[in-house]
Design a protein around this motif. Structure first.
Motif, PDB file in Angstrom:
ATOM      1  N   ALA A  90      82.169  50.682  59.130  1.00  5.55           N
ATOM      2  CA  ALA A  90      81.389  51.260  58.033  1.00  5.55           C
ATOM      3  C   ALA A  90      81.175  50.246  56.912  1.00  5.55           C
ATOM      4  N   ILE A  91      82.195  49.444  56.616  1.00  5.02           N
ATOM      5  CA  ILE A  91      82.046  48.403  55.589  1.00  5.02           C
ATOM      6  C   ILE A  91      81.053  47.347  56.047  1.00  5.02           C
ATOM      7  N   ALA A  92      81.115  46.979  57.339  1.00  4.88           N
ATOM      8  CA  ALA A  92      80.184  45.973  57.858  1.00  4.88           C
ATOM      9  C   ALA A  92      78.740  46.457  57.785  1.00  4.88           C
ATOM     10  N   LYS A  93      78.508  47.762  57.975  1.00  2.00           N
ATOM     11  CA  LYS A  93      77.151  48.281  57.882  1.00  2.00           C
ATOM     12  C   LYS A  93      76.604  48.173  56.465  1.00  2.00           C
ATOM     13  N   LEU A  94      77.446  48.420  55.472  1.00  2.00           N
ATOM     14  CA  LEU A  94      76.995  48.287  54.081  1.00  2.00           C
ATOM     15  C   LEU A  94      76.696  46.829  53.744  1.00  2.00           C
ATOM     16  N   SER A 133      57.796  30.205  35.729  1.00  2.00           N
ATOM     17  CA  SER A 133      57.188  29.681  34.506  1.00  2.00           C
ATOM     18  C   SER A 133      55.948  30.455  34.106  1.00  2.00           C
ATOM     19  N   THR A 134      55.410  31.287  34.981  1.00  2.00           N
ATOM     20  CA  THR A 134      54.269  32.133  34.642  1.00  2.00           C
ATOM     21  C   THR A 134      54.681  33.369  33.854  1.00  2.00           C
ATOM     22  N   GLY A 135      55.984  33.583  33.678  1.00  2.00           N
ATOM     23  CA  GLY A 135      56.479  34.738  32.951  1.00  2.00           C
ATOM     24  C   GLY A 135      56.975  35.854  33.838  1.00  2.00           C
ATOM     25  N   GLU A 136      56.897  35.705  35.126  1.00  2.00           N
ATOM     26  CA  GLU A 136      57.346  36.754  36.040  1.00  2.00           C
ATOM     27  C   GLU A 136      58.857  36.686  36.214  1.00  2.00           C
ATOM     28  N   LEU A 137      59.474  37.857  36.247  1.00  2.00           N
ATOM     29  CA  LEU A 137      60.907  37.988  36.485  1.00  2.00           C
ATOM     30  C   LEU A 137      61.105  38.770  37.779  1.00  2.00           C
ATOM     31  N   VAL A 138      61.756  38.156  38.744  1.00  2.00           N
ATOM     32  CA  VAL A 138      61.943  38.748  40.065  1.00  2.00           C
ATOM     33  C   VAL A 138      63.437  38.945  40.287  1.00  2.00           C
ATOM     34  N   THR A 139      63.817  40.116  40.743  1.00  2.00           N
ATOM     35  CA  THR A 139      65.220  40.465  40.957  1.00  2.00           C
ATOM     36  C   THR A 139      65.439  40.786  42.423  1.00  2.00           C
ATOM     37  N   CYS A 140      66.484  40.228  42.972  1.00  2.00           N
ATOM     38  CA  CYS A 140      66.836  40.471  44.368  1.00  2.00           C
ATOM     39  C   CYS A 140      67.501  41.845  44.487  1.00  2.00           C
ATOM     40  N   PRO A 141      67.029  42.720  45.343  1.00  5.72           N
ATOM     41  CA  PRO A 141      67.650  44.042  45.476  1.00  5.72           C
ATOM     42  C   PRO A 141      68.987  43.941  46.203  1.00  5.72           C
ATOM     43  N   GLY A 142      69.915  44.739  45.767  1.00  8.83           N
ATOM     44  CA  GLY A 142      71.231  44.796  46.405  1.00  8.83           C
ATOM     45  C   GLY A 142      71.602  46.232  46.709  1.00  8.83           C
ATOM     46  N   LEU A 143      72.871  46.486  46.777  1.00  3.88           N
ATOM     47  CA  LEU A 143      73.342  47.842  47.021  1.00  3.88           C
ATOM     48  C   LEU A 143      73.138  48.699  45.777  1.00  3.88           C
ATOM     49  N   SER A 144      72.782  49.948  45.990  1.00  2.00           N
ATOM     50  CA  SER A 144      72.625  50.875  44.871  1.00  2.00           C
ATOM     51  C   SER A 144      73.986  51.258  44.309  1.00  2.00           C
ATOM     52  N   ALA A 145      73.970  51.959  43.184  1.00  2.00           N
ATOM     53  CA  ALA A 145      75.229  52.369  42.564  1.00  2.00           C
ATOM     54  C   ALA A 145      76.024  53.300  43.486  1.00  2.00           C
ATOM     55  N   ARG A 146      75.314  54.170  44.183  1.00  2.00           N
ATOM     56  CA  ARG A 146      75.998  55.072  45.111  1.00  2.00           C
ATOM     57  C   ARG A 146      76.584  54.294  46.292  1.00  2.00           C
ATOM     58  N   GLU A 147      75.863  53.305  46.785  1.00  2.00           N
ATOM     59  CA  GLU A 147      76.374  52.502  47.892  1.00  2.00           C
ATOM     60  C   GLU A 147      77.551  51.631  47.463  1.00  2.00           C
ATOM     61  N   GLN A 148      77.516  51.117  46.244  1.00  2.00           N
ATOM     62  CA  GLN A 148      78.651  50.342  45.739  1.00  2.00           C
ATOM     63  C   GLN A 148      79.896  51.211  45.602  1.00  2.00           C
ATOM     64  N   GLU A 149      79.724  52.446  45.151  1.00  2.00           N
ATOM     65  CA  GLU A 149      80.859  53.359  45.065  1.00  2.00           C
ATOM     66  C   GLU A 149      81.394  53.689  46.455  1.00  2.00           C
ATOM     67  N   LEU A 169      81.209  51.697  49.055  1.00  2.00           N
ATOM     68  CA  LEU A 169      81.900  50.494  49.517  1.00  2.00           C
ATOM     69  C   LEU A 169      83.294  50.388  48.913  1.00  2.00           C
ATOM     70  N   LYS A 170      83.412  50.739  47.643  1.00  2.00           N
ATOM     71  CA  LYS A 170      84.723  50.687  46.997  1.00  2.00           C
ATOM     72  C   LYS A 170      85.683  51.695  47.627  1.00  2.00           C
ATOM     73  N   GLN A 171      85.189  52.887  47.931  1.00  2.00           N
ATOM     74  CA  GLN A 171      86.040  53.892  48.571  1.00  2.00           C
ATOM     75  C   GLN A 171      86.488  53.441  49.962  1.00  2.00           C
ATOM     76  N   LEU A 172      85.571  52.826  50.706  1.00  2.00           N
ATOM     77  CA  LEU A 172      85.930  52.356  52.042  1.00  2.00           C
ATOM     78  C   LEU A 172      86.948  51.224  51.987  1.00  2.00           C
ATOM     79  N   GLN A 173      86.824  50.341  51.008  1.00  2.00           N
ATOM     80  CA  GLN A 173      87.787  49.254  50.876  1.00  2.00           C
ATOM     81  C   GLN A 173      89.171  49.776  50.506  1.00  2.00           C
ATOM     82  N   ARG A 174      89.224  50.801  49.675  1.00  2.00           N
ATOM     83  CA  ARG A 174      90.511  51.404  49.351  1.00  2.00           C
ATOM     84  C   ARG A 174      91.102  52.115  50.572  1.00  2.00           C
TER      85      ARG A 174
END
Length: 398
Positions: free
Chosen positions: A231-235, A190-206, A208-213
């Motif tokens: 390797a998937i568990a580490k990501l 309510s003070t106007g602050e916007l906080v975002t939880c960090p996740g996997l980067s775009a390179r890490e998401q790519e 992860l997708k390659q490992l799942q395939r």
């Protein structure tokens, strides 16, 4: 509890995994006894009877006798406590423990306090049948009567002491903050602050997708599939560590800055359930579209932002200072004039009141309503603002 990262040697890892197998075997055996209960068989054996049966089993089987009796008895105690929690209605039904998923055991008694400090950054803990195992001193070791050793899916070992830290004291300023949780913006204050939880980067998401395939093309149970799964568990572990770190830092900051913290009363477990199947009445055995993939994406977004974990840690650190507000129409109500209408919410991020023209970020506007404890009825009738000095008036008929 206070958790530390352990670094056992390869020989110690094999010994620790053997202790985990013993604890898992004893737990599953006790669960099998309890699940086979019927009304004509009488009472199922309790902890005392199961401990006596464990002594007989250790005398009969050498592989079980080679393990630590403390580890095996604590598995029975943990199961007994799980049964009590289930009947008390505070926890779910105990489930089977699986290899690779539930790897851990608990140590109690004087052995839990046998900690040897090696230097400023390292210490060692004495584990029965294993010896001294090193762990990283990331914080001061608390005084505890028991500790638990676990291994996650990424192959990392952790040491957790059962010591509850004291809650964070209130600053005493009387300030109240509202927290609106979202998928795009993890937490809007309510003070106007916007906080975002960090996740996997775009390179890490790519990656992860390659490992799942690649995993989909592996033969089940092969060595290649085990390497890809690791390797998937580490990501996934990396994303979980970042989420937990963000939750801890955000909850600590809110508990230190504000006296009262108000959040939406959301049932995250029910919100992230799988969609129900829709049967086609005209075609037996066929199904109607139920937007399952869209709901799965929303569930992943909610869980990735740590909605439930944030409130849980706030209740731990700011005990008695967290209030839950009815979330009904908080995102459609103007925080200035109190007008509630669906047209006020132009988009996910834009809020423009059709009555007074107030413009603000939609998440921040909802957080202001949450901070005020404002909720409307199901008819979307916003209660008028009446002066507290005005005398009560007779209700008029509709």
């Amino acid at each position: 509890m206070s958790r530390f990262r352990m670094y056992p040697t390869p020989a110690q890892q094999a010994a620790l995994l053997e202790q985990c197998r013993h604890a898992r075997y004893v737990w599953n055996l006790a669960l099998e006894q309890w699940s086979m209960w019927t009304r004509d068989r009488g009472l199922t054996p309790g902890y005392v009877e199961q401990a006596r049966q464990l002594t007989e089993a250790r005398a009969a089987f050498g592989w079980l006798r080679a393990g630590s009796q403390t580890v095996q008895q604590q598995a029975l105690r943990d199961f007994d406590q799980a049964i009590k929690n289930f009947y008390a209605g505070t926890h779910r039904r105990p489930t089977w423990r699986k290899a690779g998923l539930h790897e851990g055991f608990r140590i109690v008694g004087p052995q839990a306090s046998r900690i040897v400090k090696l230097n400023r950054g390292w210490a060692a803990v004495n584990v029965p049948k294993v010896g001294r195992v090193r762990f990283r001193l990331s914080r001061a070791v608390p005084e505890a009567k028991s500790y638990r050793i676990t291994r996650d899916r990424a192959g990392r070992w952790h040491l957790a002491f059962a010591a509850i830290p004291p809650p964070i004291p209130a600053p005493g300023t009387g300030e109240v903050v509202g927290v609106d949780r979202g998928v795009i913006v993890s937490a809007a204050l309510s003070t106007g602050e916007l906080v975002t939880c960090p996740g996997l980067s775009a390179r890490e998401q790519e990656r992860l997708k390659q490992l799942q395939r690649r995993l989909a093309r592996c033969r089940r149970g092969s060595s290649r599939s085990h390497r890809v799964k690791a390797a998937i568990a580490k990501l996934h572990a990396r994303a979980g560590d970042r989420r937990k770190d963000w939750v801890e830092k955000t909850s600590t900051d809110l508990a230190r800055r504000f006296d009262v913290i108000r959040v939406e009363d959301l049932r995250v477990a029910q919100m992230t359930r799988r969609t129900k199947v829709k049967f086609d009445p005209g075609r037996p055995g066929a199904y109607l579209p139920n937007r399952r993939r869209a709901k799965a994406g929303l569930n992943r977004g909610i869980l990735a932002n740590g909605w439930g974990l944030l409130v849980q840690r706030l209740e731990h650190k700011a005990a008695g200072r967290v209030e839950k507000v009815n979330p009904a129409y908080t995102s459609q109500t103007c925080s200035v004039c109190g007008h509630c209408a669906p047209d006020n919410r132009e988009s996910q991020a834009v809020f423009r009141c059709v009555a007074c023209g107030h413009e603000a970020n939609a998440d921040v506007n909802a957080a202001v309503n949450i901070a005020a404890g404002r909720a409307v009825s199901a008819r979307r009738a916003t209660p008028p603002r009446v002066s507290p000095k005005r005398e009560p008036q007779h209700a008029t008929s509709a």
